[in-house]
Enzyme design. Sequence first.
Site, PDB file in Angstrom:
ATOM      1  N   GLU A   1     -37.271  95.438 -30.937  1.00  0.00           N
ATOM      2  CA  GLU A   1     -36.310  94.381 -30.548  1.00  0.00           C
ATOM      3  C   GLU A   1     -35.160  94.287 -31.561  1.00  0.00           C
ATOM      4  OE1 GLU A   1     -37.434  94.059 -27.259  1.00  0.00           O
ATOM      5  OE2 GLU A   1     -36.461  92.124 -27.531  1.00  0.00           O
TER       6      GLU A   1
ATOM      7  N   GLN B   1     -32.005  95.938 -40.130  1.00  0.00           N
ATOM      8  CA  GLN B   1     -30.608  96.266 -40.417  1.00  0.00           C
ATOM      9  C   GLN B   1     -29.715  95.892 -39.229  1.00  0.00           C
ATOM     10  OE1 GLN B   1     -33.255  98.329 -40.790  1.00  0.00           O
ATOM     11  NE2 GLN B   1     -33.347  98.352 -43.015  1.00  0.00           N
TER      12      GLN B   1
ATOM     13  N   GLU C   1     -34.461 105.640 -25.815  1.00  0.00           N
ATOM     14  CA  GLU C   1     -34.462 107.029 -25.314  1.00  0.00           C
ATOM     15  C   GLU C   1     -34.472 107.978 -26.516  1.00  0.00           C
ATOM     16  OE1 GLU C   1     -30.982 107.569 -22.907  1.00  0.00           O
ATOM     17  OE2 GLU C   1     -31.594 106.032 -21.456  1.00  0.00           O
TER      18      GLU C   1
ATOM     19  N   ALA D   1     -31.201 107.401 -28.112  1.00  0.00           N
ATOM     20  CA  ALA D   1     -30.684 106.022 -28.178  1.00  0.00           C
ATOM     21  C   ALA D   1     -31.774 105.069 -28.636  1.00  0.00           C
ATOM     22  CB  ALA D   1     -30.155 105.577 -26.809  1.00  0.00           C
ATOM     23  N   GLY D   2     -31.682 104.652 -29.909  1.00  0.00           N
ATOM     24  CA  GLY D   2     -32.632 103.680 -30.463  1.00  0.00           C
ATOM     25  C   GLY D   2     -31.880 102.408 -30.774  1.00  0.00           C
TER      26      GLY D   2
ATOM     27  N   THR E   1     -33.957  96.458 -35.324  1.00  0.00           N
ATOM     28  CA  THR E   1     -34.484  96.542 -36.693  1.00  0.00           C
ATOM     29  C   THR E   1     -33.860  95.465 -37.588  1.00  0.00           C
ATOM     30  OG1 THR E   1     -32.723  98.027 -37.394  1.00  0.00           O
ATOM     31  CG2 THR E   1     -34.702  99.077 -36.495  1.00  0.00           C
TER      32      THR E   1
ATOM     33  N   ASP F   1     -31.481  87.486 -26.588  1.00  0.00           N
ATOM     34  CA  ASP F   1     -31.393  86.125 -27.119  1.00  0.00           C
ATOM     35  C   ASP F   1     -32.703  85.374 -26.856  1.00  0.00           C
ATOM     36  OD1 ASP F   1     -28.846  86.886 -27.660  1.00  0.00           O
ATOM     37  OD2 ASP F   1     -27.916  85.763 -26.024  1.00  0.00           O
TER      38      ASP F   1
END
Length: 395
Positions: A372, A376, A129, A132-133, A374, A246
Amino acid sequence: MNLEIPSKYKGTLKAAYGAAEKILRPISRKYDLAEHTYPKELDMLAAALEAMNTPAAATEQVAQSNESNTKNGNNMQSVLYIQALNYGDVGMSLTIPGRGLGNAAISAVANPEQLAKFGKTWASMAITEPGAGSDSAAITTTAKKDGDFYILNGEKIFITAGERSNAVVVWATLDKSLGRAAIKSFVVEKGTPGMELIRVEKKLGIRASDTAAIMFTNCRVPASNLLGNAEIDVKKGFGGVMETFDATRPFVAAMSLGAAQAAIERTRELIGAKLKLTDFTNPINNIDAVEAEFFRMEADYEASRLLVLRAAWMADNRMPNSMEASICKAKAGRVCTLITLKCIELLSSIGYSQQELLEKWGRDSKILDIFEGTQQIQQLIIARRLLGKTSQELK
Ligand SMILES: Cc1cc2nc3c(=O)[nH]c(=O)nc-3n(C[C@H](O)[C@H](O)[C@H](O)COP(=O)(O)OP(=O)(O)OC[C@H]3O[C@@H](n4cnc5c(N)ncnc54)[C@H](O)[C@@H]3O)c2cc1C
């Protein structure tokens, strides 16, 4: 653990590599240049893949391997096919009808009725969003129960295949005050009133794949379209929806393998012709700098490949694989980006020009280290698992 490629997959896998080379590669440049045009050739490819009975996404089924008493099932098969198709073209593999990330989500968490209803529907996945990433717990799209329906409100952005797919799996919260546990996923079929396509993005790479923004305004979805358990289990937290990752992270890692494999092979062909590159039989003191780069790339590629197979094998054998899924995604995503750029560097002018697809592969590969989760974020998840910390304790 048995990481040999099961012999029963070898025939169809060869056909998938054939399709990658004969169907996808020849039209790669055309659809890279014609961004937002659907590659109609993919209808035929989708039908051929269906006929070959390749999995659109992993399911719970597990097949007994002939080679040993370990089991290789649809997760293993899926990563192998995904690698093969991405060896052809990353952008196009993301827009093959019936093979969306939403399909993997449906396979991972749907009940038998939902699987029967949506198993063959091409589904994309809408988590991200404007606010929201990486922090998917921060989503604000709401789902309010109204009789036999949920009413969805909110904006979703960067949805791969959001324009072309026939349904979108949407993450929304039932009650923001209850935190992560209240986040559920809903299948919203295309054309549902209140669902509106607002934009298709222009991008650095994977231009054959559409990336959409969709607004949900009082969008009524049947209550039976909620995937998994409708109860809010505060103890289980994010468990339900996160299980999807997963399964899907090894798939995205397998995409990286395909792109890296393509770049190494093509560069070896081109440099081999130009510099008479040896074939690994040379004594070590005779190896030139270029060949040493190939050794490094091949070692990184092979390490990534084994990590992907391990995560898929664990999923097939119903072993918790969250950490291994993140490890393979982190390794393969980073390695793929490094390899495709290294190949451009090794070929210099040829690598940078549009005479070859290498410059395109360099652009395409970066996304594999972003979506899916990053690089980090994968490292953060791995660190939490290794240190036994919660997401509150290690941010
Ligand atoms: C082409 C494309 C397709 C996509 N497809 C989909 C899709 O199908 N469905 C979907 O839901 N989303 C999709 N996305 C969105 C994608 O998953 C997000 O872009 C990604 O999760 C990162 O979120 P963000 O872009 O908001 O970056 P941010 O979260 O703002 O991150 C920015 C930078 O900060 C780093 N960072 C963030 N938090 C931390 C932390 N705690 N510690 C260290 N570093 C941190 C990140 O790694 C990144 O480098 C797609 C994106 C693109 C570009």
